[in-house]
Motif scaffolding. Structure first.
Motif, short mmCIF file in Angstrom:
data_model
loop_
_atom_site.label_atom_id
_atom_site.label_comp_id
_atom_site.label_asym_id
_atom_site.label_seq_id
_atom_site.Cartn_x
_atom_site.Cartn_y
_atom_site.Cartn_z
N UNK A 194 0.83 -1.20 0.00
CA UNK A 194 0.00 0.00 0.00
C UNK A 194 0.86 1.25 0.00
N UNK A 195 0.30 2.33 -0.52
CA UNK A 195 0.93 3.65 -0.43
C UNK A 195 0.64 4.26 0.94
N UNK A 196 0.92 5.56 1.08
CA UNK A 196 0.56 6.28 2.28
C UNK A 196 1.49 6.00 3.44
N UNK A 197 1.14 6.55 4.60
CA UNK A 197 1.98 6.45 5.79
C UNK A 197 1.21 5.86 6.96
N UNK A 198 1.88 5.07 7.79
CA UNK A 198 1.24 4.57 9.01
C UNK A 198 1.17 5.70 10.04
N UNK B 165 6.50 2.98 13.35
CA UNK B 165 7.79 2.58 12.80
C UNK B 165 7.82 1.07 12.56
N UNK B 166 7.21 0.33 13.47
CA UNK B 166 7.19 -1.14 13.33
C UNK B 166 6.47 -1.59 12.06
N UNK B 167 5.34 -0.96 11.75
CA UNK B 167 4.52 -1.42 10.62
C UNK B 167 4.85 -0.68 9.32
#
Length: 648
Positions: free
Chosen positions: A212-216, A318-320
């Motif tokens: 997927x794109x985007x940010x967690x 950061x983990x995902x």
């Protein structure tokens, strides 16, 4: 939170519009997708004698009458366009998803409802460092004198070694897929249970993870809208594309969707349901979060998820963060670290964005809540407050509580009955069933009309001091507000809560016990404490434990709660403490449903810092409790009648 399934590698997809990181060569991927999208044109479907063209129901359940052979299923890979651009690259983010559906959706006109799980864990996780928790507490100065930061985040060099697949829910396995479509699959969970019953299954990777794109953003609005976009696509309101850039339409579905998952995967259903999106007819949140503040904080205190001391929103993001581009989201994650505020622990706009309770009025999906009564990762308050709000608004609801910890799905039959009613719209009467299904201490399953039990009544108990550090007495009835009767706690975080609860005497805790119970007493709901405390310093942790003492005096912590006395007026703002001045602290413990056996004693233990959950300052802080003005409120079935009399 629930941990990922197996990690996998990434390779770039065809450069039409980079939807995310795909996992095989363009040629192989294009051939696989083309085969799936043409309804297996390369291999004509063999005729199946007397194959059903619709679902079959018996005893209120969808029956497994369709093929269970994975080779008979169609698998498609798509990237669904969202309405957000969380990685700020000038293009709307796309969610990587995979569909597994029956051949009959191509050959016999079958329209399938969808069982859908979204997750940030499918692509594995990164090595991360938690925040240090061994430091002094935040001490604000009084107004006009500035603010003094005596604590704050420090990076811990230790690595957070997370579990991998232990909390992943659903049936099926990660065995190699022999059916049609992209290889390997994002996940195969749920397929073995639901495809033979006529459902389709969709797995989607949360923004910033996998393909997927985007940010967690650890529960931020973009993650909600990313998972929601798949429901929109299944109902014709959003666009999706294959790896070649060709648009893909979901013509094979009824548009009725049920979301399910455990932990983070169960939190996303809560989040999506809180948008009121049309087509989401049912959700099953298992060990799920309803407010991220209550995951990492408690009544103003910085509190750990059980087993992950020092983790916070930035660490989990950061983990995902497993998408192929590992730099584009750096600024977003740095923003999380600042906004989460590990200094004061106060509630803020950051946490308010991640509080799905704010939008519970929009929920129309039927909700089957599942939670472990001994889950100290995602604590029981998350399920209890969500369930209570749904109940108050008349949303179709049911709760399953079990004796385990993190994770733990209801049985397939319970899920089938729920999904059959709300996804197939088959009138099986599930809405008339008892609302609560609880696994008792002996592992038996017991149904109750509702939860908390309608027969529970808040029962007030008062505290009588012990002598020389020994346990005092816990008795029903309101205390007599005479002269202050003070007992003292000296904080020592090196003593664990379990050690202090079991100690016969200790200067580091105060303990109060009821008389031995004549009969069993059942707790059902949320215990609370109302304490009158003064402090020898401007900052301190306050922890309360509810304890079961057996006939030999062995202690078992049933539940616990925490508060920061600086947040006694509001979780939104820290207010200074004046040493020596008494303050009233009213706070909750984690909800529970627990039976204290006959002959046991109900205990309440008060301490300051909790080694496994709170910030851990140096020993020595002093807390003085006025027992004459402090009470405990327990939700007991039968109320005070469940307890021995005060003079007993």
């Amino acid at each position: 939170m629930s941990m990922p399934r197996q990690a996998r590698g990434h390779a770039a997809p065809p450069a039409v519009r980079r939807p995310g990181s795909a996992r095989r060569s363009a040629a192989a991927l294009g051939l696989a997708v083309a085969t799936a999208l043409t309804g297996l044109a390369a291999t004509p479907a063999p005729a199946i004698a007397a194959a059903p063209v619709g679902p079959v129901f018996q005893d209120g359940l969808a029956q497994p009458v369709f093929s269970s052979n994975r080779a008979d299923w169609i698998r498609q890979e798509v990237w669904v366009e969202t309405s957000v651009d969380s990685d700020r690259d000038g293009r709307n983010d796309r969610v990587h998803a995979e569909v597994t559906r029956l051949r009959e959706t191509e050959t016999a006109g079958l329209k399938s409802p969808v069982v859908y799980e979204a997750s940030p864990y499918y692509a594995g996780g990164n090595d991360v460092a938690n925040h240090d928790v061994d430091h002094e507490l935040y001490q604000p100065r009084r107004p006009g004198r500035g603010w003094l930061n005596r604590g704050g985040p420090v990076r811990d060099p230790a690595t957070d070694e997370r579990l991998t697949a232990a909390a992943a829910d659903g049936a099926g396995s990660d065995a190699k897929i022999t059916g049609t479509g992209p290889q390997p699959a994002i996940s195969t969970s749920h397929e073995a249970n639901w495809l033979p019953r006529g459902f389709a299954v969709v797995h989607a990777e949360s923004l910033g993870s996998g393909g997927s794109d985007g940010c967690p953003t650890t529960g931020g609005r973009n993650e909600t809208l990313g998972a929601k976009s798949v429901v929109d696509w299944l109902n014709g309101r959003a666009k999706a594309y294959d790896a070649t850039g060709a648009e893909v339409r979901a013509t094979w579905t009824t548009g009725k969707v049920g979301m399910i998952g455990t932990s983070y995967n169960g939190t996303l259903p809560n989040a999506v349901a809180s948008t009121g999106v049309a087509g989401l007819e049912a959700i099953v949140p298992i060990s799920a979060i309803s407010s991220w503040y209550d995951y990492y904080r408690a009544n103003g205190a910085i509190v750990a998820a059980g087993g992950y001391q020092g983790e916070d929103a930035d660490v989990l993001a950061e983990y995902v963060y497993t998408r192929a581009d590992r730099q584009i989201c750096r600024g977003v994650i740095e923003g999380l670290e600042k906004a989460q505020d590990r200094v004061t622990g106060d509630y803020s706009a950051f946490w308010d964005e991640r509080n799905y309770m704010n939008d519970v009025r929009k929920v129309h999906a039927a909700v089957l809540v599942a939670h472990g009564l001994n889950d100290w990762n995602v604590k029981t308050k998350q399920a209890a407050q969500w369930y209570e709000a749904l109940k108050a608004r008349g949303v179709p609801h049911k709760i399953y509580l079990h004796q385990g910890g993190h994770g733990g799905s209801p049985s397939v039959d319970v899920l089938n009955r729920w999904f059959t009613r709300y996804l197939w719209d088959y009138r099986n009467g599930v809405e008339n069933d008892p609302r609560a299904l609880i696994q008792r201490e002996d592992k038996s399953l017991v149904t109750y009309p509702e939860w908390p039990d309608p027969a529970e009544a808040d029962t007030e108990l008062n505290l009588t001091p012990g002598a020389n550090g020994a346990a005092g007495v816990l008795t029903p009835g309101r205390p007599r507000h005479g002269r202050p009767v003070t007992e003292t706690i000296v904080d020592d975080v090196s003593q664990t809560a379990e050690t202090l609860a079991g100690a016969i005497t200790s200067p580091n805790r105060l303990a109060y016990r009821s008389a031995a119970l004549i009969g069993a007493a059942r707790l059902s709901g949320t215990p609370r404490v109302s304490l009158r405390i003064s402090f020898g310093q401007p900052a301190a942790n306050v922890t309360a434990l509810l304890v079961d003492y057996d006939q030999n005096g062995k202690a078992k912590i049933v539940t616990r709660g925490w508060t920061d006395p600086q947040n006694r007026r509001s979780i939104w703002k820290s207010t200074p403490i004046k040493p020596g001045s008494p303050y009233g602290l009213d706070f909750d413990m984690q909800p529970h449903d627990y039976v204290f056996p006959a002959g046991h004693q109900i205990g309440v233990v008060l301490l300051s810092s909790d080694y496994d959950y709170t910030i851990r300052p140096a020993p020595g802080a002093r807390l003085d409790l006025d027992t004459a003005r402090s009470t405990v409120m327990l939700p007991l079935v039968g109320g005070a009648n469940a307890l021995p009399p005060a003079n007993g």
